[in-house]
Scaffold this motif. Sequence first.
Motif, PDB file in Angstrom:
ATOM      1  N   GLY A   1      39.039  49.813  50.933  1.00 15.64           N
ATOM      2  CA  GLY A   1      38.683  48.882  50.031  1.00 15.64           C
ATOM      3  C   GLY A   1      37.196  49.070  49.422  1.00 15.64           C
ATOM      4  N   ARG A   2      36.459  49.496  50.129  1.00 18.14           N
ATOM      5  CA  ARG A   2      35.012  49.772  49.551  1.00 18.14           C
ATOM      6  C   ARG A   2      35.106  50.805  48.547  1.00 18.14           C
ATOM      7  N   ALA A   3      35.997  51.912  48.807  1.00 14.33           N
ATOM      8  CA  ALA A   3      36.161  52.894  47.690  1.00 14.33           C
ATOM      9  C   ALA A   3      36.748  52.266  46.604  1.00 14.33           C
ATOM     10  N   LEU A   4      37.610  51.201  46.633  1.00 13.48           N
ATOM     11  CA  LEU A   4      38.248  50.545  45.404  1.00 13.48           C
ATOM     12  C   LEU A   4      37.118  50.041  44.406  1.00 13.48           C
ATOM     13  N   VAL A   5      36.122  49.368  45.098  1.00 16.35           N
ATOM     14  CA  VAL A   5      35.359  48.651  44.527  1.00 16.35           C
ATOM     15  C   VAL A   5      34.187  49.840  43.966  1.00 16.35           C
ATOM     16  N   GLU A   6      33.792  50.936  44.558  1.00 14.68           N
ATOM     17  CA  GLU A   6      32.960  51.810  44.115  1.00 14.68           C
ATOM     18  C   GLU A   6      33.617  52.475  42.901  1.00 14.68           C
ATOM     19  N   ALA A   7      34.897  52.605  43.028  1.00 14.53           N
ATOM     20  CA  ALA A   7      35.505  53.320  41.629  1.00 14.53           C
ATOM     21  C   ALA A   7      35.761  52.467  40.487  1.00 14.53           C
ATOM     22  N   HIS A   8      36.241  51.064  40.892  1.00 15.52           N
ATOM     23  CA  HIS A   8      36.541  50.159  39.615  1.00 15.52           C
ATOM     24  C   HIS A   8      35.586  49.116  39.400  1.00 15.52           C
ATOM     25  N   GLY A   9      35.031  48.537  40.271  1.00 19.13           N
ATOM     26  CA  GLY A   9      34.089  47.508  40.440  1.00 19.13           C
ATOM     27  C   GLY A   9      34.980  46.337  40.844  1.00 19.13           C
ATOM     28  N   ASP A  10      34.678  45.186  40.275  1.00 16.37           N
ATOM     29  CA  ASP A  10      35.435  43.925  40.635  1.00 16.37           C
ATOM     30  C   ASP A  10      36.972  44.007  39.890  1.00 16.37           C
ATOM     31  N   VAL A  11      38.065  44.106  40.906  1.00 14.88           N
ATOM     32  CA  VAL A  11      39.277  44.381  40.467  1.00 14.88           C
ATOM     33  C   VAL A  11      40.147  43.632  41.294  1.00 14.88           C
ATOM     34  N   VAL A  12      41.445  43.337  40.852  1.00 15.17           N
ATOM     35  CA  VAL A  12      42.412  42.651  41.724  1.00 15.17           C
ATOM     36  C   VAL A  12      43.597  43.695  41.297  1.00 15.17           C
ATOM     37  N   LEU A  13      44.515  43.526  42.393  1.00 16.77           N
ATOM     38  CA  LEU A  13      45.866  44.255  42.189  1.00 16.77           C
ATOM     39  C   LEU A  13      46.871  43.205  41.866  1.00 16.77           C
ATOM     40  N   VAL A  14      47.638  43.147  40.889  1.00 15.61           N
ATOM     41  CA  VAL A  14      48.546  42.365  40.451  1.00 15.61           C
ATOM     42  C   VAL A  14      49.811  43.013  40.589  1.00 15.61           C
ATOM     43  N   VAL A  15      50.654  42.405  41.330  1.00 16.41           N
ATOM     44  CA  VAL A  15      51.977  42.923  41.938  1.00 16.41           C
ATOM     45  C   VAL A  15      53.028  41.909  41.272  1.00 16.41           C
ATOM     46  N   ALA A  16      53.870  42.452  40.323  1.00 21.59           N
ATOM     47  CA  ALA A  16      55.024  41.449  40.039  1.00 21.59           C
ATOM     48  C   ALA A  16      56.192  41.960  40.885  1.00 21.59           C
ATOM     49  N   SER A  17      56.618  40.669  41.582  1.00 17.69           N
ATOM     50  CA  SER A  17      57.901  40.718  42.519  1.00 17.69           C
ATOM     51  C   SER A  17      59.025  40.640  41.980  1.00 17.69           C
ATOM     52  N   ASP A  18      60.209  40.694  42.749  1.00 18.64           N
ATOM     53  CA  ASP A  18      61.643  40.229  41.912  1.00 18.64           C
ATOM     54  C   ASP A  18      61.970  38.951  42.089  1.00 18.64           C
ATOM     55  N   ARG A  19      60.876  38.038  42.440  1.00 19.71           N
ATOM     56  CA  ARG A  19      61.403  36.698  42.555  1.00 19.71           C
ATOM     57  C   ARG A  19      61.487  36.100  41.258  1.00 19.71           C
ATOM     58  N   VAL A  20      62.717  35.117  40.947  1.00 18.85           N
ATOM     59  CA  VAL A  20      62.999  34.481  39.944  1.00 18.85           C
ATOM     60  C   VAL A  20      62.890  33.058  39.901  1.00 18.85           C
ATOM     61  N   SER A  21      62.455  32.581  39.111  1.00 22.50           N
ATOM     62  CA  SER A  21      62.195  31.058  39.129  1.00 22.50           C
ATOM     63  C   SER A  21      62.806  29.972  37.913  1.00 22.50           C
ATOM     64  N   ALA A  22      63.420  28.969  38.185  1.00 21.07           N
ATOM     65  CA  ALA A  22      63.869  28.309  36.964  1.00 21.07           C
ATOM     66  C   ALA A  22      63.657  26.816  37.236  1.00 21.07           C
ATOM     67  N   TYR A  23      63.442  25.996  36.482  1.00 18.95           N
ATOM     68  CA  TYR A  23      63.346  24.627  36.525  1.00 18.95           C
ATOM     69  C   TYR A  23      62.424  24.249  37.684  1.00 18.95           C
ATOM     70  N   ASP A  24      61.030  25.033  37.826  1.00 18.91           N
ATOM     71  CA  ASP A  24      59.871  24.848  38.804  1.00 18.91           C
ATOM     72  C   ASP A  24      60.686  25.084  40.155  1.00 18.91           C
ATOM     73  N   HIS A  25      61.544  25.729  40.381  1.00 16.09           N
ATOM     74  CA  HIS A  25      62.179  26.218  41.872  1.00 16.09           C
ATOM     75  C   HIS A  25      62.151  27.744  41.857  1.00 16.09           C
ATOM     76  N   VAL A  26      61.402  28.406  42.899  1.00 12.50           N
ATOM     77  CA  VAL A  26      61.702  29.932  42.939  1.00 12.50           C
ATOM     78  C   VAL A  26      63.049  29.818  43.738  1.00 12.50           C
ATOM     79  N   LEU A  27      63.906  30.924  43.288  1.00 11.24           N
ATOM     80  CA  LEU A  27      65.416  30.956  43.731  1.00 11.24           C
ATOM     81  C   LEU A  27      65.602  32.341  44.544  1.00 11.24           C
TER      82      LEU A  27
END
Length: 304
Positions: free
Chosen positions: A30-56
Amino acid sequence: MTHAVDLPGWAHTYSGKVRDLYVPDGSAAGRALVEAHGDVVLVVASDRVSAYDHVLSPGIPDKGVVLTQLSLWWFEQLADLVPNHVVSTDVPQAVAGRAMVCRRLEMFPVECVVRGYLTGSGLVEYRANGQVTGIALPAGLVDGSRLPEPIFTPATKAELGEHDENVPFETVAAQIGEDAATTLRELTLAVYARAEGIARERGVILADTKLEFGTDPTTGAVTLGDEVLTPDSSRFWPADEWEPGRAQPSFDKQFVRDWLTSPASGWDRAADTPPPALPDEVVERTRERYLEAFERLTGRRLAL
């Protein structure tokens, strides 16, 4: 992949309807990630699907890969218009293809929506008063009508499970300042103009889309974040099937919404009970639609 997983060097911090967010942890990795990229987040897109405000359940296989890879493709097409938050696609193998290392932005609390065609909540507003977020439109428009020119119709960001609320430009200006609101409007309309032209060349109509922007704390630049121009954030219609006056076929979770509101599902949406599990056929047809959107827009097959 429908649930957050343990990833080396990263600590899970948040799960939304579709995305899981991670930050570098306190380990050496984790410290190596900060040294390499600075203040970052990892954004992961799941296979979840939502409709009408419900996760299905179940999810749509490979949906997260489509969202991530299509976003990356669009970021490339828009690079000369606006900077984006992507730092690297060098991610843990468990989320390869569906994750991006992104610069942490100071996000504007605004959903930047642009409409080139009238449908959805915009159509509801228009039918009520001839306007969308205070913008007057010509009489006689119907579901699917192309607007005289694209319009910026922002919305306030809602909490998980709540609805975003369409608001006039003046409300946004009062919230974040006139200059910032004007910049967001100009950038949103410029992104739409570029993307609408690219999509049209490929036989696809970009009816509307939702963008999110933030300020890069290092450079101060207004930066495009989150996903961009995917079937989850946009309405894409086949150009050869466009027919104003009816609901248009679309490259998204239309099969999911149609099934949920059909007698076959047995779901009473008004009772606010959890929706039933999606049938295999609905899952597969939805997956095919997402893949078709990627292939028609990019001109290439998705490597899975």
